[in-house]
Design a protein around this motif. Structure first.
Motif, PDB file in Angstrom:
ATOM      1  N   ALA A  30      -1.582  -1.253   7.597  1.00  0.00           N
ATOM      2  CA  ALA A  30      -2.495  -2.253   7.027  1.00  0.00           C
ATOM      3  C   ALA A  30      -1.744  -3.148   6.050  1.00  0.00           C
ATOM      4  O   ALA A  30      -2.020  -4.335   5.948  1.00  0.00           O
ATOM      5  CB  ALA A  30      -3.669  -1.571   6.333  1.00  0.00           C
ATOM      6  N   GLY A  31      -0.801  -2.571   5.347  1.00  0.00           N
ATOM      7  CA  GLY A  31       0.041  -3.334   4.443  1.00  0.00           C
ATOM      8  C   GLY A  31      -0.639  -3.729   3.148  1.00  0.00           C
ATOM      9  O   GLY A  31      -1.756  -3.323   2.851  1.00  0.00           O
ATOM     10  N   TRP A  32       0.074  -4.540   2.378  1.00  0.00           N
ATOM     11  CA  TRP A  32      -0.414  -5.048   1.105  1.00  0.00           C
ATOM     12  C   TRP A  32       0.216  -6.406   0.851  1.00  0.00           C
ATOM     13  O   TRP A  32       1.228  -6.754   1.434  1.00  0.00           O
ATOM     14  CB  TRP A  32      -0.086  -4.076  -0.030  1.00  0.00           C
ATOM     15  CG  TRP A  32       1.373  -4.000  -0.351  1.00  0.00           C
ATOM     16  CD1 TRP A  32       2.055  -4.712  -1.300  1.00  0.00           C
ATOM     17  CD2 TRP A  32       2.367  -3.185   0.291  1.00  0.00           C
ATOM     18  NE1 TRP A  32       3.395  -4.393  -1.289  1.00  0.00           N
ATOM     19  CE2 TRP A  32       3.608  -3.454  -0.329  1.00  0.00           C
ATOM     20  CE3 TRP A  32       2.322  -2.248   1.330  1.00  0.00           C
ATOM     21  CZ2 TRP A  32       4.783  -2.827   0.051  1.00  0.00           C
ATOM     22  CZ3 TRP A  32       3.512  -1.630   1.701  1.00  0.00           C
ATOM     23  CH2 TRP A  32       4.718  -1.916   1.070  1.00  0.00           C
ATOM     24  N   HIS A  33      -0.425  -7.174  -0.021  1.00  0.00           N
ATOM     25  CA  HIS A  33       0.111  -8.482  -0.409  1.00  0.00           C
ATOM     26  C   HIS A  33       0.900  -8.329  -1.701  1.00  0.00           C
ATOM     27  O   HIS A  33       0.476  -7.619  -2.616  1.00  0.00           O
ATOM     28  CB  HIS A  33      -1.027  -9.481  -0.627  1.00  0.00           C
ATOM     29  CG  HIS A  33      -1.639  -9.930   0.659  1.00  0.00           C
ATOM     30  ND1 HIS A  33      -2.713  -9.301   1.238  1.00  0.00           N
ATOM     31  CD2 HIS A  33      -1.311 -10.950   1.494  1.00  0.00           C
ATOM     32  CE1 HIS A  33      -3.023  -9.911   2.361  1.00  0.00           C
ATOM     33  NE2 HIS A  33      -2.191 -10.911   2.544  1.00  0.00           N
ATOM     34  N   VAL A  90       3.142  -7.384   3.362  1.00  0.00           N
ATOM     35  CA  VAL A  90       4.195  -6.411   3.631  1.00  0.00           C
ATOM     36  C   VAL A  90       3.575  -5.230   4.358  1.00  0.00           C
ATOM     37  O   VAL A  90       2.555  -4.703   3.925  1.00  0.00           O
ATOM     38  CB  VAL A  90       4.835  -5.926   2.310  1.00  0.00           C
ATOM     39  CG1 VAL A  90       5.981  -4.954   2.590  1.00  0.00           C
ATOM     40  CG2 VAL A  90       5.304  -7.098   1.458  1.00  0.00           C
ATOM     41  N   ARG A  91       4.172  -4.842   5.469  1.00  0.00           N
ATOM     42  CA  ARG A  91       3.721  -3.663   6.205  1.00  0.00           C
ATOM     43  C   ARG A  91       4.904  -2.710   6.362  1.00  0.00           C
ATOM     44  O   ARG A  91       6.034  -3.152   6.544  1.00  0.00           O
ATOM     45  CB  ARG A  91       3.207  -4.045   7.592  1.00  0.00           C
ATOM     46  CG  ARG A  91       1.924  -4.821   7.574  1.00  0.00           C
ATOM     47  CD  ARG A  91       1.390  -4.986   8.999  1.00  0.00           C
ATOM     48  NE  ARG A  91       0.122  -5.663   9.017  1.00  0.00           N
ATOM     49  CZ  ARG A  91      -0.037  -6.930   9.366  1.00  0.00           C
ATOM     50  NH1 ARG A  91       0.995  -7.649   9.741  1.00  0.00           N
ATOM     51  NH2 ARG A  91      -1.231  -7.474   9.360  1.00  0.00           N
ATOM     52  N   THR A  92       4.605  -1.417   6.318  1.00  0.00           N
ATOM     53  CA  THR A  92       5.633  -0.403   6.533  1.00  0.00           C
ATOM     54  C   THR A  92       5.186   0.484   7.693  1.00  0.00           C
ATOM     55  O   THR A  92       4.004   0.488   8.048  1.00  0.00           O
ATOM     56  CB  THR A  92       5.834   0.471   5.271  1.00  0.00           C
ATOM     57  OG1 THR A  92       4.653   1.253   5.070  1.00  0.00           O
ATOM     58  CG2 THR A  92       6.138  -0.369   4.042  1.00  0.00           C
ATOM     59  N   TRP A 118      15.030  -2.971   3.842  1.00  0.00           N
ATOM     60  CA  TRP A 118      14.541  -4.342   4.009  1.00  0.00           C
ATOM     61  C   TRP A 118      13.582  -4.352   5.185  1.00  0.00           C
ATOM     62  O   TRP A 118      13.953  -3.996   6.297  1.00  0.00           O
ATOM     63  CB  TRP A 118      15.708  -5.299   4.257  1.00  0.00           C
ATOM     64  CG  TRP A 118      16.558  -5.500   3.050  1.00  0.00           C
ATOM     65  CD1 TRP A 118      17.723  -4.864   2.756  1.00  0.00           C
ATOM     66  CD2 TRP A 118      16.305  -6.398   1.972  1.00  0.00           C
ATOM     67  NE1 TRP A 118      18.203  -5.306   1.557  1.00  0.00           N
ATOM     68  CE2 TRP A 118      17.356  -6.256   1.056  1.00  0.00           C
ATOM     69  CE3 TRP A 118      15.288  -7.314   1.685  1.00  0.00           C
ATOM     70  CZ2 TRP A 118      17.417  -6.993  -0.123  1.00  0.00           C
ATOM     71  CZ3 TRP A 118      15.353  -8.041   0.520  1.00  0.00           C
ATOM     72  CH2 TRP A 118      16.410  -7.883  -0.383  1.00  0.00           C
ATOM     73  N   LEU A 119      12.319  -4.738   4.917  1.00  0.00           N
ATOM     74  CA  LEU A 119      11.298  -4.789   5.953  1.00  0.00           C
ATOM     75  C   LEU A 119      10.758  -6.199   6.101  1.00  0.00           C
ATOM     76  O   LEU A 119      10.700  -6.955   5.127  1.00  0.00           O
ATOM     77  CB  LEU A 119      10.141  -3.836   5.602  1.00  0.00           C
ATOM     78  CG  LEU A 119      10.514  -2.361   5.441  1.00  0.00           C
ATOM     79  CD1 LEU A 119       9.290  -1.567   5.013  1.00  0.00           C
ATOM     80  CD2 LEU A 119      11.082  -1.802   6.735  1.00  0.00           C
ATOM     81  N   ARG A 120      10.329  -6.541   7.312  1.00  0.00           N
ATOM     82  CA  ARG A 120       9.762  -7.865   7.576  1.00  0.00           C
ATOM     83  C   ARG A 120       8.418  -8.009   6.880  1.00  0.00           C
ATOM     84  O   ARG A 120       7.643  -7.060   6.786  1.00  0.00           O
ATOM     85  CB  ARG A 120       9.566  -8.073   9.074  1.00  0.00           C
ATOM     86  CG  ARG A 120      10.846  -7.979   9.876  1.00  0.00           C
ATOM     87  CD  ARG A 120      11.574  -9.296   9.880  1.00  0.00           C
ATOM     88  NE  ARG A 120      12.905  -9.160  10.425  1.00  0.00           N
ATOM     89  CZ  ARG A 120      13.318  -9.802  11.491  1.00  0.00           C
ATOM     90  NH1 ARG A 120      12.519 -10.605  12.138  1.00  0.00           N
ATOM     91  NH2 ARG A 120      14.550  -9.656  11.904  1.00  0.00           N
ATOM     92  N   ALA A 121       8.145  -9.213   6.410  1.00  0.00           N
ATOM     93  CA  ALA A 121       6.859  -9.544   5.791  1.00  0.00           C
ATOM     94  C   ALA A 121       6.518 -10.969   6.202  1.00  0.00           C
ATOM     95  O   ALA A 121       7.405 -11.777   6.476  1.00  0.00           O
ATOM     96  CB  ALA A 121       6.943  -9.432   4.274  1.00  0.00           C
ATOM     97  N   THR A 122       5.234 -11.276   6.231  1.00  0.00           N
ATOM     98  CA  THR A 122       4.763 -12.604   6.612  1.00  0.00           C
ATOM     99  C   THR A 122       4.276 -13.341   5.380  1.00  0.00           C
ATOM    100  O   THR A 122       3.450 -12.819   4.621  1.00  0.00           O
ATOM    101  CB  THR A 122       3.612 -12.486   7.631  1.00  0.00           C
ATOM    102  OG1 THR A 122       4.080 -11.732   8.757  1.00  0.00           O
ATOM    103  CG2 THR A 122       3.153 -13.862   8.094  1.00  0.00           C
TER     104      THR A 122
END
Length: 119
Positions: free
Chosen positions: A75-78, A68-70, A50-54
């Protein structure tokens, strides 16, 4: 107020997504800029985490988008989510943890001091 997104006469819908049925009574929409956790499998064969996402967009058709960033993809992805996926693909962050994760309205601010805005 039901917590449901409001907007003008244009109904915003998620591209390529079917409209989910309405959420149950009392269900509260995530808010734009809020923090949620999403289930992510970073590497094939590894357990999901479980990772934080905005939350970046909340649409009237029942979908919302989150960035979502890992650790391996800063850079992450939507990704798109609906109320029906709560508890399986995404979950809410307890309010006190969400507040701690948003020192300057960006969950990345703690990891990127140069991105933080002066208080």
């Amino acid at each position: 107020s039901s917590g449901e997104p409001s907007g003008g006469s244009d109904v915003l819908i998620a591209p390529g997504r079917a409209r989910p049925p309405p959420p149950p009574a009392g269900w509260v929409w995530p808010r734009e800029g809020g923090v949620i956790e999403v289930e992510v499998e970073e590497e094939e064969g590894q357990p999901a985490a479980w990772l934080r996402a905005t939350v970046t967009a909340v649409l009237e058709d029942g979908w919302f988008q989150a960035l979502v960033r890992t650790p391996s993809d800063e850079a992450g992805w939507h990704d798109w989510f609906s109320w029906r996926e709560e508890g399986t693909d995404w979950r809410r962050v307890p309010l006190r943890q969400e507040a701690a994760a948003e020192p300057s309205s960006s969950s990345a601010a703690a990891a990127e001091p140069e991105a933080a805005e002066p208080a």
